[in-house]
Design an enzyme around this catalytic site. Sequence first.
Site, PDB file in Angstrom:
ATOM      1  CB  SER A   1      -3.908  -6.725   4.976  1.00 28.71           C
ATOM      2  OG  SER A   1      -3.558  -5.806   4.127  1.00 28.71           O
TER       3      SER A   1
ATOM      4  CG  HIS B   1      -1.934  -1.320   1.224  1.00 31.02           C
ATOM      5  ND1 HIS B   1      -1.866  -2.064   2.926  1.00 31.02           N
ATOM      6  CD2 HIS B   1      -2.949  -1.183   0.661  1.00 31.02           C
ATOM      7  CE1 HIS B   1      -3.108  -2.250   2.412  1.00 31.02           C
ATOM      8  NE2 HIS B   1      -3.771  -2.097   0.932  1.00 31.02           N
TER       9      HIS B   1
ATOM     10  NE  ARG C   1      -2.082  -7.210  -4.719  1.00 31.86           N
ATOM     11  CZ  ARG C   1      -2.477  -8.156  -3.004  1.00 31.86           C
ATOM     12  NH1 ARG C   1      -1.862  -7.601  -1.869  1.00 31.86           N
ATOM     13  NH2 ARG C   1      -3.865  -8.138  -3.768  1.00 31.86           N
TER      14      ARG C   1
ATOM     15  CE  LYS D   1     -14.157  -6.373   1.685  1.00 36.94           C
ATOM     16  NZ  LYS D   1     -13.159  -5.710   1.483  1.00 36.94           N
TER      17      LYS D   1
HETATM   18  O1  PNS Z   1      -8.516  -3.599   0.451  1.00 37.40           O
HETATM   19  P1  PNS Z   1      -9.714  -3.977  -0.505  1.00 37.40           P
HETATM   20  O2  PNS Z   1     -11.189  -4.662   0.366  1.00 37.40           O
HETATM   21  O3  PNS Z   1      -9.280  -4.557  -2.003  1.00 37.40           O
HETATM   22  O4  PNS Z   1     -10.866  -2.373  -0.769  1.00 37.40           O
HETATM   23  C1  PNS Z   1     -12.262  -3.062  -1.123  1.00 37.40           C
HETATM   24  C2  PNS Z   1     -13.189  -1.736  -1.200  1.00 37.40           C
HETATM   25  C3  PNS Z   1     -12.906  -0.873  -0.303  1.00 37.40           C
HETATM   26  C4  PNS Z   1     -12.265  -0.114  -2.324  1.00 37.40           C
HETATM   27  C5  PNS Z   1     -14.211  -2.105  -1.919  1.00 37.40           C
HETATM   28  O5  PNS Z   1     -14.603  -3.288  -1.258  1.00 37.40           O
HETATM   29  C6  PNS Z   1     -15.185  -0.661  -1.794  1.00 37.40           C
HETATM   30  O6  PNS Z   1     -15.340   0.147  -3.111  1.00 37.40           O
HETATM   31  N1  PNS Z   1     -16.454  -1.275  -1.182  1.00 37.40           N
HETATM   32  C7  PNS Z   1     -17.080   0.278  -0.666  1.00 37.40           C
HETATM   33  C8  PNS Z   1     -19.014  -0.547  -1.802  1.00 37.40           C
HETATM   34  C9  PNS Z   1     -18.362  -0.281  -2.866  1.00 37.40           C
HETATM   35  O7  PNS Z   1     -18.937   1.166  -3.180  1.00 37.40           O
HETATM   36  N2  PNS Z   1     -18.876  -1.126  -3.596  1.00 37.40           N
HETATM   37  C10 PNS Z   1     -19.337  -1.094  -4.988  1.00 37.40           C
HETATM   38  C11 PNS Z   1     -18.223  -0.697  -5.778  1.00 37.40           C
HETATM   39  S1  PNS Z   1     -17.611  -2.674  -6.286  1.00 37.40           S
END
Ligand code: PNS
Length: 163
Positions: A132, A17, A94, A41
């Site tokens: 993570s 990150h 990645r 989550k």
């Molecule tokens: O670090 P991550 O878990 O890969 O991040 C995922 C994240 C937080 C970017 C994604 O889950 C997100 O944007 N969640 C908010 C809900 C949302 O907007 N969902 C619709 C888009 S797919």
Amino acid sequence: MATAIYPGSFDPITNGHVSILRSGLVAFDKITVAVLNNEKKKPLFTVEERMQMIRETVVDLDLDADRVEVDCFEGLLVNYAKAKNVRVILRGLRAVADFEYELQMANMNRHLNEEVETVFIMANDAYFYVASGLCKEVTKLGGDVSKLVPRPVAPKLKAKLGL
Ligand code: PNS
């Protein structure tokens, strides 16, 4: 001013990150690191703890704190972006394995709000395999990830896992 939101679970922030954040700061004037607040989550760290670790990392690495905001959000990312008046979402890529998930999210976000663009930055190859989830698993099993997570994170990860 070119501003982007860098969203994620950051449970916890890793050096992967950090590498995206560093590159992002070359491309953007300001980045808001936005921690997802979603208890479903089942994160290891609370939102406040995750935000605190990011703040400590920014200070520890002497990143330009004036250009990095640490915040959290819940609900739809595009709604958060709209409320912040930011039109760019920054995500890291990645290995190829990330691609499909990221493509899905970027397209869904575009469907929800076509004024918001997702921009990808390739992770530094040194951290291509750092995630993570893996860091948590390896720590739990007694492995050392201290070179894969920022300095303020390593002891907190161990402590949280009761080690
Ligand atoms: O670090 P991550 O878990 O890969 O991040 C995922 C994240 C937080 C970017 C994604 O889950 C997100 O944007 N969640 C908010 C809900 C949302 O907007 N969902 C619709 C888009 S797919």
